[in-house]
Design a protein around this motif. Structure first.
Motif: not given
Length: 390
Positions: A282-291
């Motif tokens: 899931d790209k949105a979840a990955q972005l949230a984690f990265d931020v």
């Protein structure tokens, strides 16, 4: 007769807007005798108000033979979110002190009113007992002016009490001392970066047991990315939303506090669910984690510079204690700062304080379960048991 001679038990109360959490702790051995929560205050099926909720607490304790009328009860400790610049240490509650806490409601409109209500009801139930307010902001009252001041017009800031107060203070105090104990050192000799990562999240820089910087500010909104709060934000975003988006103050407040952070980025504010979604690509979840992790790394770097020498970095609270992925990502590649993680140690789950850094790491990395209730109980008992001057 001192309070200690009368009893050794402390009732810790955390009165929120819709719940009352409690713990009864015997300070003779710091054993928890009872704990619980009364939820949905003012809602259908819940307690009608805080008076009824605290009477429910009294009934629950009485049913275990630990009633509020027990001679073993020495004092009641209350968590109070905001002490402003007036209350910078645990304080014995008097009518004057209670009025002072009420005066600080504009700084914590969602929290202090409920704290005040809990205090009032508890004093009615046991007017003979010492009652102590322990403030979330107190541990951060030692911030130097350079860290506490915002760079706005000084007269305006002073008129409206605008400065950085910090929060989660009882947790940061407890964890910084517990980290020193884990290292077998005196807290006065240890510099610690504490990362309190729950649904709310904050960082602190603690030099020799004294807080010199923290991530939260005037309110708990500033700083790290949180479950539903944005953390650091260009203040002009607010003006942009007003002018271009036509949004009002209350709507923006709800956006930044309730619909931002991890929730705003990917629709989930539970790091476990985010981890599950990441594993599925899931790209949105990955972005949230990265931020989330990027902001953490920024603060670790900044507080390393503030402290000059870092002896330990301590992770605590729900995410900090349980997410090996967050800990690993936040400190990955920081060997130049003296931080080297041990991936095997980091992956091991446990309930006790432990080190997760490599033996070669100059900076110790620790996982330290927080215990805010015990910290409140200790402060309460120490103050209530002390001889009171007249």
């Amino acid at each position: 007769m001192s309070t200690a001679a009368r009893g050794t038990r402390v009732l810790v109360l955390n009165s929120g807007s819709s719940s009352v959490k409690y713990q009864l702790i015997d300070m003779a051995d710091e054993q928890r005798l009872a704990s619980g929560v009364v939820e949905r205050i003012g809602e259908p099926g819940g307690a009608a108000d805080h008076t009824e909720a605290l009477r429910t607490v009294a009934v629950e304790l009485g049913g275990r033979g630990l009633g509020l009328d027990s001679p073993e009860l020495a004092a009641v400790g209350h968590r109070v979110v905001h002490g402003g610049t007036r209350f910078t240490a645990p304080t014995l509650i008097t009518d004057e002190v209670l009025a002072g806490i009420e005066e600080l409601v504009p700084l914590a409109p969602l929290h202090n009113p409920a704290n005040v209500t809990g205090i009032r009801v508890a004093r009615e139930l046991r007017p003979d007992l010492p009652q102590v307010a322990v403030f979330d902001t107190a541990f951060h009252a030692t911030l130097p002016e350079a860290a506490a001041r915002y760079a706005i017009d000084t007269a305006t800031a002073d008129r409206y009490g605008i400065r950085r107060y910090g929060f989660h203070g009882t947790s940061h105090a407890y964890v910084s001392r517990a980290t020193a104990a884990l290292l077998g050192r005196d807290p006065a000799d240890v510099n610690v970066i504490v990362l309190h990562l729950g649904n709310g999240a904050s960082a602190s820089a603690v030099r020799g047991g004294v807080c010199v910087d923290t991530s939260m500010g005037l309110t708990p909104l500033e700083g790290l990315v949180m479950g539903t709060r944005s953390g650091d934000l260009d203040p002009a975003v607010v003006f942009h939303l007003q002018r271009v988006g036509g949004m009002g103050t209350d709507e923006i407040d709800r956006l930044l506090n309730k619909r931002s952070g991890l929730l705003g980025l990917c629709g989930d504010n539970d790091m476990r669910e985010i981890g599950r979604r990441m594993a599925e690509g899931d790209k949105a979840a990955q972005l949230a984690f990265d931020v989330y992790v990027h902001r953490l790394r920024r603060y670790v770097g900044a507080f390393t510079a503030v402290l000059g020498r870092v002896d330990a970095i301590a992770f605590t609270a729900g995410v900090g204690e349980n997410s090996a992925a967050v800990r690993g990502a936040a400190l990955f590649g920081l060997d130049s700062l003296g931080v080297t993680m041990d991936p095997v140690r980091n992956a091991v789950r446990g309930h006790a304080a432990r080190l997760v850094s490599a033996d070669s790491s100059r900076v110790a990395v620790a996982v330290v379960p927080t215990d805010e209730e015990l910290e409140i109980a200790r402060d309460t008992y120490a103050l209530a048991a002390a001889p009171q001057g007249g």
